[in-house]
Scaffold this motif. Sequence first.
Motif, PDB file in Angstrom:
ATOM      1  N   LEU A   1       1.037  -1.264  -0.044  1.00  0.00           N
ATOM      2  CA  LEU A   1       0.077  -0.013   0.135  1.00  0.00           C
ATOM      3  C   LEU A   1       0.964   1.234  -0.008  1.00  0.00           C
ATOM      4  O   LEU A   1       1.806   1.357   0.904  1.00  0.00           O
ATOM      5  CB  LEU A   1      -0.965  -0.197   1.232  1.00  0.00           C
ATOM      6  N   TRP A   2       0.408   2.002  -0.795  1.00  0.00           N
ATOM      7  CA  TRP A   2       1.015   3.509  -0.907  1.00  0.00           C
ATOM      8  C   TRP A   2      -0.199   4.410  -1.034  1.00  0.00           C
ATOM      9  O   TRP A   2      -1.113   4.216  -1.424  1.00  0.00           O
ATOM     10  CB  TRP A   2       1.971   3.810  -2.307  1.00  0.00           C
ATOM     11  N   ALA A   3       0.433   5.874  -0.394  1.00  0.00           N
ATOM     12  CA  ALA A   3      -0.741   6.960  -0.687  1.00  0.00           C
ATOM     13  C   ALA A   3       0.085   8.025  -1.183  1.00  0.00           C
ATOM     14  O   ALA A   3       1.048   8.375  -0.689  1.00  0.00           O
ATOM     15  CB  ALA A   3      -1.605   7.178   0.593  1.00  0.00           C
ATOM     16  N   LEU A   4      -0.409   8.650  -1.971  1.00  0.00           N
ATOM     17  CA  LEU A   4       0.199  10.192  -2.510  1.00  0.00           C
ATOM     18  C   LEU A   4      -1.050  11.177  -2.031  1.00  0.00           C
ATOM     19  O   LEU A   4      -2.319  10.827  -2.136  1.00  0.00           O
ATOM     20  CB  LEU A   4       0.137  10.222  -3.953  1.00  0.00           C
ATOM     21  N   GLY A   5      -0.697  12.371  -1.620  1.00  0.00           N
ATOM     22  CA  GLY A   5      -1.516  13.601  -1.251  1.00  0.00           C
ATOM     23  C   GLY A   5      -2.348  13.689  -2.772  1.00  0.00           C
ATOM     24  O   GLY A   5      -1.817  13.926  -3.699  1.00  0.00           O
ATOM     25  N   GLY A   6      -3.595  14.262  -2.351  1.00  0.00           N
ATOM     26  CA  GLY A   6      -4.512  14.513  -3.427  1.00  0.00           C
ATOM     27  C   GLY A   6      -4.385  15.823  -3.898  1.00  0.00           C
ATOM     28  O   GLY A   6      -4.479  16.045  -5.084  1.00  0.00           O
ATOM     29  N   GLU A   7      -3.800  16.790  -2.961  1.00  0.00           N
ATOM     30  CA  GLU A   7      -3.386  18.145  -3.418  1.00  0.00           C
ATOM     31  C   GLU A   7      -2.052  18.384  -4.113  1.00  0.00           C
ATOM     32  O   GLU A   7      -1.825  19.084  -5.170  1.00  0.00           O
ATOM     33  CB  GLU A   7      -3.548  19.101  -2.113  1.00  0.00           C
ATOM     34  N   ASP A   8      -1.053  17.452  -3.543  1.00  0.00           N
ATOM     35  CA  ASP A   8       0.439  17.363  -3.870  1.00  0.00           C
ATOM     36  C   ASP A   8       0.711  16.133  -4.089  1.00  0.00           C
ATOM     37  O   ASP A   8       1.246  15.505  -3.028  1.00  0.00           O
ATOM     38  CB  ASP A   8       1.024  18.367  -3.314  1.00  0.00           C
ATOM     39  N   PRO A   9       0.844  15.287  -5.109  1.00  0.00           N
ATOM     40  CA  PRO A   9       1.233  13.949  -5.537  1.00  0.00           C
ATOM     41  C   PRO A   9       2.570  13.976  -5.186  1.00  0.00           C
ATOM     42  O   PRO A   9       2.745  12.512  -5.007  1.00  0.00           O
ATOM     43  CB  PRO A   9       0.789  13.966  -6.976  1.00  0.00           C
ATOM     44  N   ALA A  10       3.431  14.795  -5.024  1.00  0.00           N
ATOM     45  CA  ALA A  10       4.658  14.733  -4.582  1.00  0.00           C
ATOM     46  C   ALA A  10       4.986  14.330  -3.151  1.00  0.00           C
ATOM     47  O   ALA A  10       5.649  13.917  -2.491  1.00  0.00           O
ATOM     48  CB  ALA A  10       5.604  15.988  -4.839  1.00  0.00           C
ATOM     49  N   GLU A  11       3.862  14.689  -2.281  1.00  0.00           N
ATOM     50  CA  GLU A  11       3.763  14.157  -0.813  1.00  0.00           C
ATOM     51  C   GLU A  11       3.301  12.521  -1.000  1.00  0.00           C
ATOM     52  O   GLU A  11       2.250  12.052  -1.379  1.00  0.00           O
ATOM     53  CB  GLU A  11       2.744  15.064  -0.042  1.00  0.00           C
ATOM     54  N   HIS A  12       4.252  11.887  -0.274  1.00  0.00           N
ATOM     55  CA  HIS A  12       3.693  10.291  -0.442  1.00  0.00           C
ATOM     56  C   HIS A  12       3.996   9.720   0.752  1.00  0.00           C
ATOM     57  O   HIS A  12       4.753  10.243   1.905  1.00  0.00           O
ATOM     58  CB  HIS A  12       4.881   9.641  -1.359  1.00  0.00           C
ATOM     59  N   SER A  13       3.157   8.612   0.995  1.00  0.00           N
ATOM     60  CA  SER A  13       3.403   7.856   2.284  1.00  0.00           C
ATOM     61  C   SER A  13       4.882   7.516   2.547  1.00  0.00           C
ATOM     62  O   SER A  13       5.541   7.128   1.733  1.00  0.00           O
ATOM     63  CB  SER A  13       2.549   6.744   2.115  1.00  0.00           C
ATOM     64  N   SER A  14       5.321   7.721   3.726  1.00  0.00           N
ATOM     65  CA  SER A  14       6.658   7.348   4.282  1.00  0.00           C
ATOM     66  C   SER A  14       6.564   6.404   5.482  1.00  0.00           C
ATOM     67  O   SER A  14       6.110   6.681   6.657  1.00  0.00           O
ATOM     68  CB  SER A  14       7.218   8.833   4.725  1.00  0.00           C
ATOM     69  N   MET A  15       7.338   5.214   5.154  1.00  0.00           N
ATOM     70  CA  MET A  15       7.127   4.275   6.268  1.00  0.00           C
ATOM     71  C   MET A  15       8.302   4.885   7.332  1.00  0.00           C
ATOM     72  O   MET A  15       8.223   4.457   8.652  1.00  0.00           O
ATOM     73  CB  MET A  15       7.880   2.966   5.739  1.00  0.00           C
ATOM     74  N   ASP A  16       9.533   5.909   6.795  1.00  0.00           N
ATOM     75  CA  ASP A  16      10.360   6.371   7.888  1.00  0.00           C
ATOM     76  C   ASP A  16       9.588   7.081   8.978  1.00  0.00           C
ATOM     77  O   ASP A  16       9.847   6.923  10.177  1.00  0.00           O
ATOM     78  CB  ASP A  16      11.251   7.163   7.293  1.00  0.00           C
ATOM     79  N   HIS A  17       8.748   8.013   8.494  1.00  0.00           N
ATOM     80  CA  HIS A  17       8.172   8.795   9.209  1.00  0.00           C
ATOM     81  C   HIS A  17       6.709   8.160  10.036  1.00  0.00           C
ATOM     82  O   HIS A  17       6.462   8.425  11.171  1.00  0.00           O
ATOM     83  CB  HIS A  17       7.401   9.973   8.452  1.00  0.00           C
ATOM     84  N   THR A  18       6.273   7.255   9.244  1.00  0.00           N
ATOM     85  CA  THR A  18       5.134   6.229  10.099  1.00  0.00           C
ATOM     86  C   THR A  18       5.933   5.621  11.353  1.00  0.00           C
ATOM     87  O   THR A  18       5.003   5.825  12.387  1.00  0.00           O
ATOM     88  CB  THR A  18       4.617   5.094   9.189  1.00  0.00           C
ATOM     89  N   ARG A  19       6.926   4.978  11.196  1.00  0.00           N
ATOM     90  CA  ARG A  19       7.575   4.221  12.143  1.00  0.00           C
ATOM     91  C   ARG A  19       7.864   5.249  13.366  1.00  0.00           C
ATOM     92  O   ARG A  19       7.633   4.901  14.639  1.00  0.00           O
ATOM     93  CB  ARG A  19       8.913   3.453  11.985  1.00  0.00           C
ATOM     94  N   SER A  20       8.692   6.255  12.970  1.00  0.00           N
ATOM     95  CA  SER A  20       9.016   7.528  13.961  1.00  0.00           C
ATOM     96  C   SER A  20       7.718   8.075  14.663  1.00  0.00           C
ATOM     97  O   SER A  20       7.853   8.248  16.051  1.00  0.00           O
ATOM     98  CB  SER A  20       9.563   8.581  12.957  1.00  0.00           C
ATOM     99  N   LYS A  21       6.401   8.442  13.914  1.00  0.00           N
ATOM    100  CA  LYS A  21       5.661   9.103  14.527  1.00  0.00           C
ATOM    101  C   LYS A  21       4.761   8.010  15.593  1.00  0.00           C
ATOM    102  O   LYS A  21       4.263   8.427  16.621  1.00  0.00           O
ATOM    103  CB  LYS A  21       4.588   9.654  13.673  1.00  0.00           C
ATOM    104  N   ASN A  22       4.673   6.661  14.896  1.00  0.00           N
ATOM    105  CA  ASN A  22       4.029   5.741  15.788  1.00  0.00           C
ATOM    106  C   ASN A  22       4.936   5.251  16.854  1.00  0.00           C
ATOM    107  O   ASN A  22       4.467   4.304  17.670  1.00  0.00           O
ATOM    108  CB  ASN A  22       3.565   4.693  15.010  1.00  0.00           C
ATOM    109  N   SER A  23       6.132   5.267  16.839  1.00  0.00           N
ATOM    110  CA  SER A  23       7.303   4.759  17.692  1.00  0.00           C
ATOM    111  C   SER A  23       6.998   3.444  17.799  1.00  0.00           C
ATOM    112  O   SER A  23       7.098   2.615  18.870  1.00  0.00           O
ATOM    113  CB  SER A  23       6.934   5.324  19.299  1.00  0.00           C
ATOM    114  N   ASN A  24       7.028   2.567  16.664  1.00  0.00           N
ATOM    115  CA  ASN A  24       7.028   1.179  16.420  1.00  0.00           C
ATOM    116  C   ASN A  24       7.181   0.895  15.230  1.00  0.00           C
ATOM    117  O   ASN A  24       7.137   1.351  14.074  1.00  0.00           O
ATOM    118  CB  ASN A  24       5.217   0.861  16.546  1.00  0.00           C
ATOM    119  N   ILE A  25       7.740  -0.271  14.993  1.00  0.00           N
ATOM    120  CA  ILE A  25       8.128  -1.023  13.626  1.00  0.00           C
ATOM    121  C   ILE A  25       7.333  -1.658  12.992  1.00  0.00           C
ATOM    122  O   ILE A  25       7.207  -2.017  11.931  1.00  0.00           O
ATOM    123  CB  ILE A  25       9.342  -1.816  13.969  1.00  0.00           C
TER     124      ILE A  25
END
Length: 210
Positions: free
Chosen positions: A40-64
Amino acid sequence: MAEGDVRSTVVPAGRGVAISVRHGEIVRLTNTYGSQVVDLWALGGEDPAEHSSMDHTRSKNSNIFFKTGMTVYSSERRAMLTMVEDRAGLCHDTLLCPCNAAIYRELGCKGAHRSCTGNFHEALERVGHTCPFTPASLNVFMNVPVQMDGTVDRVPPASMPGDYVRLRAEMDLTLVLSACPQDVTPINGAERQVRDVHVDIAPAAPGGVA
Ligand SMILES: [Zn+2]
């Protein structure tokens, strides 16, 4: 289609789809046969250059892992998708790369083999987008236990036929899903049989509550 209808589609075995999803809508991803990993991936609807990031997802959730109540974050650290329900209560993988042509060469495949990486770009092109690289994927239903010493394993999905996850869109986005074509290793089940998965997108709940 009348406002308020559920939109349903199939991600065909080994293929990818890209779907526009509005803020607040609920995406139900059903592992119809129980054994299929979905990248699964997601791109921003307004700005498709903004993309889902597993780096930031792990960092924000503090979980692998990715589990119920957690959110997929973007390359701008904005919330994209929150998992509001997981019928099987799984730990979904955020660590391993989407499969690509090089992996299938390593595995000894002769000639072309479909891949999640190829599916990502192919699906995006069908809806008029391109991405100059392949972001890391959230690997829904992918079963990658992590040992205390950091060793990762790769075992068949723990889901049963009909198990599903529900994800709430936290912004307008383009959702890209790949029913992983991996049929060499048992990551899509011991039978190594790639299968369809089903997707239902429900309208935003009144008040935005899932
Ligand atoms: Zn794959």
